[in-house]
Scaffold this active site. Sequence first.
Site, PDB file in Angstrom:
ATOM      1  N   TYR A 147     -36.118  43.841  -9.833  1.00 23.52           N
ATOM      2  CA  TYR A 147     -36.779  45.135  -9.575  1.00 23.52           C
ATOM      3  C   TYR A 147     -35.626  45.953  -9.270  1.00 23.52           C
ATOM      4  CZ  TYR A 147     -38.806  48.753  -6.736  1.00 23.52           C
ATOM      5  OH  TYR A 147     -39.529  50.044  -6.398  1.00 23.52           O
ATOM      6  N   ASP A 242     -26.648  45.561  -9.551  1.00 23.62           N
ATOM      7  CA  ASP A 242     -27.685  46.162  -8.317  1.00 23.62           C
ATOM      8  C   ASP A 242     -27.430  45.328  -7.182  1.00 23.62           C
ATOM      9  OD1 ASP A 242     -29.483  46.957  -6.830  1.00 23.62           O
ATOM     10  OD2 ASP A 242     -30.977  47.088  -8.200  1.00 23.62           O
ATOM     11  N   LYS A 274     -30.170  49.949   1.345  1.00 25.65           N
ATOM     12  CA  LYS A 274     -30.273  49.299   2.398  1.00 25.65           C
ATOM     13  C   LYS A 274     -29.229  49.007   3.377  1.00 25.65           C
ATOM     14  CE  LYS A 274     -34.217  47.280  -0.075  1.00 25.65           C
ATOM     15  NZ  LYS A 274     -34.266  47.272  -1.612  1.00 25.65           N
TER      16      LYS A 274
HETATM   17  C1  LIG Z   1     -34.861  48.012  -2.604  1.00 23.42           C
HETATM   18  C2  LIG Z   1     -34.304  47.751  -3.968  1.00 23.42           C
HETATM   19  C3  LIG Z   1     -34.110  48.992  -4.879  1.00 23.42           C
HETATM   20  C4  LIG Z   1     -34.916  50.362  -4.549  1.00 23.42           C
HETATM   21  O1  LIG Z   1     -34.178  50.873  -3.637  1.00 23.42           O
HETATM   22  P1  LIG Z   1     -35.164  52.195  -2.874  1.00 23.42           P
HETATM   23  O2  LIG Z   1     -34.355  52.679  -1.785  1.00 23.42           O
HETATM   24  O3  LIG Z   1     -36.539  51.498  -2.178  1.00 23.42           O
HETATM   25  O4  LIG Z   1     -35.492  53.012  -3.884  1.00 23.42           O
HETATM   26  C5  LIG Z   1     -33.501  48.849  -6.052  1.00 23.42           C
HETATM   27  N1  LIG Z   1     -33.044  47.501  -6.354  1.00 23.42           N
HETATM   28  C6  LIG Z   1     -33.258  46.528  -5.585  1.00 23.42           C
HETATM   29  C7  LIG Z   1     -32.347  45.264  -5.886  1.00 23.42           C
HETATM   30  C8  LIG Z   1     -33.951  46.558  -4.372  1.00 23.42           C
HETATM   31  O5  LIG Z   1     -33.961  45.378  -3.679  1.00 23.42           O
END
Ligand SMILES: *Cc1c(COP(=O)(O)O)cnc(C)c1O
Length: 442
Positions: A147, A242, A274
């Site tokens: 994701y 990511d 995060k």
């Molecule tokens: C949470 C997450 C995202 C998206 O971040 P948002 O702030 O929710 O848009 C992208 N990549 C990874 C791996 C994530 O866990």
Amino acid sequence: MSTRTPRTTNAAAFAAAQTVIPGGVDSPVRAFGSVGGTPRFMERAQGPYLYDVEGREYVDLVCSWGPMLLGHGHPAVVEAVHAAVDRGLSFGTSTESETALAELIASKVPVERVRFVSTGTEATMTALRLARGVTGRNLIVKFAGCYHGHSDGLLAAAGSGVATAALPGSAGVTEAAASETLVVTYNSREELEKAFAERGSEIAAVITEAVPCNMGVVEPQDGFNAFLREITQRHGALLIWDEVLTGFRATSRGAWGLSGEPEGWTPDIWCFGKVIGGGMPVAALAGSAAIMDHLAPLGPVYQAGTLSGNPVAMAAGYATLSSADDAVYAAVQRASDAVREGLVAALDAEGVDHSIQRAGTLFSVAFGTSKGGVKDYADAQGQEVFRYAPFFQSMLESGVYLPPSVFEAWFVSAAHDDAAIGTVLEALPGAVRAAAAATPQG
Ligand SMILES: *Cc1c(COP(=O)(O)O)cnc(C)c1O
């Protein structure tokens, strides 16, 4: 006037929310769709605990999906945010707080430039645009089950074959957007080799979660991330790394600390989120000056944001990241190990077939997967998902707030002390019995 109708129960709060917010939530997993029951509406949090509108206390094993590395209400963070609020909420200009947080990030991982945005979705979306701008190529390769936020091209789901165009993964995503994403099986070097053999000259980037954590945790097989580095370099494509979830959370150097750092390589574009906001909306993309300076205003790749680098959010991020010393990571690892070991002991005691996948301080459980574990999205989907809802509900009843989906990592903080962990350990046997008794029919 600052009056609001008092909500005395979670059910009443959810009912009211549903009359004015689609599904009553602003992010789908909060709706408890896969575990059932009434979503909890939280009123406040402190240390390792959440408190809902009914006044019930829960040990928090979600930690806002990662950001609360220090626990809730950490004095250094609260003080820094209060001070920033007193100075002003937003100026629409640059502030030194952005430089400070960028320098702090660059002191922890080998990046030269950091561009702040407000969400992980923006970070990865911009990373794709940047990769396309730098390479002049169109295609993006992503892994099934990873994701990267909800931008169109990254909501593409696997098509029928490898190296064929993906299908739209959501209503409203066009086939044209999906067709520029190739979806391959995680941990499959063969599929990647095939994708590059067939379309290599069109591939701008491979995007990967540094360790996948959004289909449950899935460990990259030995050398898999180094292979991604090598094959992208070989074909003139970029590697987008990511770490929105894992960054400064899996280890002090994120998931890069588990592969790139010991193996001596770096990706091209990093995405963070995060933890770097400490609970405020902050994310970033980062990398070498040579790549990042393609962004406007220096380069032709456009990107902007009214609230990007917001000073209050920067203050929360800086206070969090600068407080995250070795002792903090040791405490988080200790808490993670204690919860994981307690979980395994409880599952073994009841003979519940499972596997645990780990990435530093992060882990997740998958039911019915002891043979072979979980190495890709098909394994994750093939597990005994039905065991999780009764497990989750039992934990919730016992005062433990788990991720409301089996396809998520468990998160702890440095504030998870013996008392909080004790509550989790006490809750586990009953929840495991509920999982053991579960049947596919429910
Ligand atoms: C949470 C997450 C995202 C998206 O971040 P948002 O702030 O929710 O848009 C992208 N990549 C990874 C791996 C994530 O866990």
